[in-house]
Write a protein that holds these residues in place. Structure first.
Motif, PDB file in Angstrom:
ATOM      1  N   ARG A 142      -1.787  -4.585   1.917  1.00 28.61           N
ATOM      2  CA  ARG A 142      -1.500  -3.978   3.223  1.00 28.61           C
ATOM      3  C   ARG A 142      -0.725  -4.947   4.104  1.00 28.61           C
ATOM      4  O   ARG A 142      -0.884  -6.170   3.989  1.00 28.61           O
ATOM      5  N   PRO A 143       0.072  -4.423   5.014  1.00 27.40           N
ATOM      6  CA  PRO A 143       0.800  -5.295   5.944  1.00 27.40           C
ATOM      7  C   PRO A 143      -0.177  -6.075   6.820  1.00 27.40           C
ATOM      8  O   PRO A 143      -1.221  -5.565   7.237  1.00 27.40           O
ATOM      9  N   ALA A 144       0.180  -7.314   7.072  1.00 28.97           N
ATOM     10  CA  ALA A 144      -0.661  -8.165   7.916  1.00 28.97           C
ATOM     11  C   ALA A 144      -0.488  -7.800   9.382  1.00 28.97           C
ATOM     12  O   ALA A 144       0.547  -7.276   9.801  1.00 28.97           O
ATOM     13  N   GLY A 145      -1.526  -8.091  10.171  1.00 25.28           N
ATOM     14  CA  GLY A 145      -1.426  -8.056  11.622  1.00 25.28           C
ATOM     15  C   GLY A 145      -1.398  -9.480  12.142  1.00 25.28           C
ATOM     16  O   GLY A 145      -1.731 -10.439  11.429  1.00 25.28           O
ATOM     17  N   ALA A 149       0.826  -1.203   0.000  1.00 26.43           N
ATOM     18  CA  ALA A 149       0.000   0.000   0.000  1.00 26.43           C
ATOM     19  C   ALA A 149       0.857   1.248   0.000  1.00 26.43           C
ATOM     20  O   ALA A 149       0.405   2.329  -0.451  1.00 26.43           O
ATOM     21  N   ALA A 150       2.092   1.126   0.489  1.00 26.78           N
ATOM     22  CA  ALA A 150       3.008   2.272   0.511  1.00 26.78           C
ATOM     23  C   ALA A 150       3.773   2.413  -0.797  1.00 26.78           C
ATOM     24  O   ALA A 150       4.584   3.326  -0.939  1.00 26.78           O
ATOM     25  N   GLY A 151       3.541   1.497  -1.750  1.00 30.23           N
ATOM     26  CA  GLY A 151       4.187   1.591  -3.059  1.00 30.23           C
ATOM     27  C   GLY A 151       5.429   0.748  -3.205  1.00 30.23           C
ATOM     28  O   GLY A 151       6.079   0.793  -4.253  1.00 30.23           O
ATOM     29  N   THR A 152       5.797  -0.040  -2.216  1.00 28.49           N
ATOM     30  CA  THR A 152       6.987  -0.870  -2.308  1.00 28.49           C
ATOM     31  C   THR A 152       6.710  -2.077  -3.196  1.00 28.49           C
ATOM     32  O   THR A 152       5.735  -2.804  -2.956  1.00 28.49           O
TER      33      THR A 152
END
Length: 568
Positions: free
Chosen positions: A139-142, A50-53
């Motif tokens: 998105r990063p997982a939790g 989501a941050a574009g990486t």
């Protein structure tokens, strides 16, 4: 099928804030080397955070007609799939496992557009000669972890995170997205995309899986969310009381769910045997190890449910060995719960019960290979009746009645019974009188007063010459009783014999029955000396001794059983 054209970057941003994106494919993603084959098209895009990486991983494509393929991305997250048959495709993005400052637990697999399951995915149409652009922004997982407390004999457990707006699957492996088998120490760890979930705990059964616990959880991105602690075990309280509510203390109760594992508990001062840490399932409850001389008979209750994180209650009232409203024609039920059968066929009636589906019986001796078995028949008034001939069985007798209720619950009562047996007439000698004394005479229709018997004991009376049943009678504290003259007994010399509840001849006495108009004796006259037996005694068989039924049955029946669940 949906109709779509390749999207330009500007067209995508007009679709709003969706995290999985479809963009126009740059010329660099579709070089001339990937010219479309006849009747095929292509998909291409980039997997990013989501941050574009850029994220390395795999794109899986499944067509509606069953065609399936997967392609790896380059290091910059770009992929292209060519030669795809014309169709609508479901696209799933699976990033490689990574742990970075941005995503300490990596990124979660998602379907286009930002769906956890295929059912929520938006299909992508592949057209002849076109290259459709489908990008992903993951998105990063939790992380959600915790501990599942289980009984030592509990089956394997699986934890599954299911989005709150989706139904729970019957099989946790159906999703395969956010689930984990619980380790031997009870720990588990599940990584998932941010959002609201239902944490479901499944246990394996013979038929698949059962859901045994549910928790609502919210997963925050890129953080270790609070641990979840769940105790899967259940409890069972079995309370034994006497009529009037007094507790039965010190009685051992067994609970078994099969598989050779049986749990034991002893009733406390409140009459309750408490079982904790039980694996959820269906249990059989029994009280069989009754002390010698105990007034209690054995108890079996099958189908008692034990539920995870709950305590089930079962209350059983002791006293009358028969359930409330039960009836055995002609039987004598003593104050101590003894069941003394009358001569002849046995007829048992159970009252109507909404929950009762069927009932059956078994009548046998302890060492008998071929007991009498049968089913109860429901009557017009919804009561249930069974009638059978006990035959010549005179050894240790058992009458088992099994009731099958709805919801899989069953109750089985086993009553020790006694039935009257005629003594041989040739046993009535001076040596077997045993000090039993009656009046010299008694009038037809009156009752003889008899003494010399054991205090407070039960006896079956037989009138000779032709043996006629005089019924079960109880001596008082002084060892005396009154024996009514049965109908059909004619005037003349007779013998009155008494058999104990353990089939022993307790004694006998000669007695004269006079006509009712003679004003004969009332049974209180003399008769203590030796007397000859009446000249004629009917021939009658005398089977081997039988025992009386000991025990007040633990009652499980309509109105006697209370089942409730409460949170541990």
């Amino acid at each position: 099928m949906s109709t779509r054209r390749p999207l330009t970057p500007g067209a995508w941003w007009r679709r709003g804030a969706a995290l999985l994106t479809a963009t126009a494919v740059l010329a660099a993603l579709a070089p001339a080397a990937h010219a479309a084959e006849p009747g095929t098209g292509s998909l291409a895009g980039v997997i990013r955070s989501a941050a574009g990486t850029p994220l390395a991983g795999t794109a899986e494509l499944t067509g509606d007609d069953g065609f399936h393929t997967s392609v790896r991305t380059a290091d910059d997250g770009r992929y292209i799939a060519t030669g795809l048959p014309i169709d609508d495709y479901t696209v799933r993005f699976l990033p490689d496992a990574v742990s970075t400052e941005e995503a300490p637990f990596g990124y979660t697999a998602r379907y286009f557009i930002d769906a956890a399951f295929a059912e929520g995915a938006e299909p992508v149409e592949v057209l002849q000669g076109d290259t459709e652009g489908v990008d992903a922004a993951l998105r990063p997982a939790g992380r959600v972890g915790g501990t599942i407390t289980r009984a030592a004999d509990a089956p394997q457990a699986v934890v599954d995170l299911v989005p709150s707006d989706m139904p729970l699957p019957e099989d946790p492996w159906y999703t395969g997205i956010a689930l984990d088998e619980v380790d031997a120490d009870g720990s588990f760890t599940v990584d998932a995309a941010p959002g609201a979930y239902t944490l479901a705990v499944y246990v394996a059964t013979e038929d698949g899986y059962d859901i045994v616990a549910l928790r609502d959880v919210t997963v925050q991105s890129a953080v270790q969310n609070p641990d979840v602690a769940i105790d899967l075990s259940g409890g069972l309280d079995v309370t034994l009381i006497r009529p009037g509510g007094a507790p039965v203390t010190g009685m051992e109760v067994a609970a078994s769910a099969g598989g050779g594992v049986t749990h034991y508990a002893v009733t406390d001062g409140a009459g309750t045997a408490r079982f904790t840490g039980l694996t959820p399932g269906t249990y059989a409850i029994s009280v069989v190890a009754v002390p010698d001389g105990s007034p209690f008979s054995v108890l079996f209750v099958r189908g008692m449910p034990v539920v995870s994180q709950r305590t089930s209650d079962l209350t059983s009232e002791l006293g009358d060995p028969l359930g409330e409203g039960w009836r055995i024609e002609g039987a004598t039920i003593t104050d101590d719960g003894e069941v003394l059968l009358a001569p002849g066929p046995v007829s048992i009636t159970l009252p109507d019960s909404v929950e009762l589906d069927s009932a059956s019986f078994v009548f046998s001796g302890d060492d008998e290979d071929q007991p009498v078995r049968g089913e109860f028949v429901q009557n017009a008034d919804d009561s249930w009746t069974a009638t059978f001939d006990p035959g010549t069985r005179v050894d240790r007798l058992n009458l088992g009645i099994r009731q099958e209720f709805d919801l899989g619950l069953s109750a089985q009562t086993i009553v020790r019974v006694a039935r009257p047996v005629v003594p041989h007439a040739d046993r009535l000698t001076d040596d077997t009188r045993q000090g039993v004394v009656a009046g010299a005479s008694v009038a037809v229709g009156a009752a003889a007063t008899v003494s010399g018997l054991a205090p407070n004991e039960w006896y079956f009376a037989w009138w000779f010459s032709s043996p006629t049943a005089g019924g079960w009678l109880r001596a008082d504290a002084s060892g005396a009783l009154t024996a009514p003259v049965p109908a059909g007994i004619t005037a003349g010399a007779h013998a009155l014999a008494f058999v104990t509840t353990d089939a022993a001849l307790a004694g006998w006495t000669p007695i004269t029955v006079t006509a009712a108009t003679d004003g004969g004796g009332d049974g209180n006259g003399g008769g203590n000396g030796n007397a000859a037996l009446p000249a004629r005694l009917a021939e009658s068989g005398a089977p081997a001794p039988w025992p009386w039924a000991f025990g007040a049955m633990l009652l499980i029946g309509a109105g006697a059983m209370a089942l409730r669940r409460r949170t541990v």
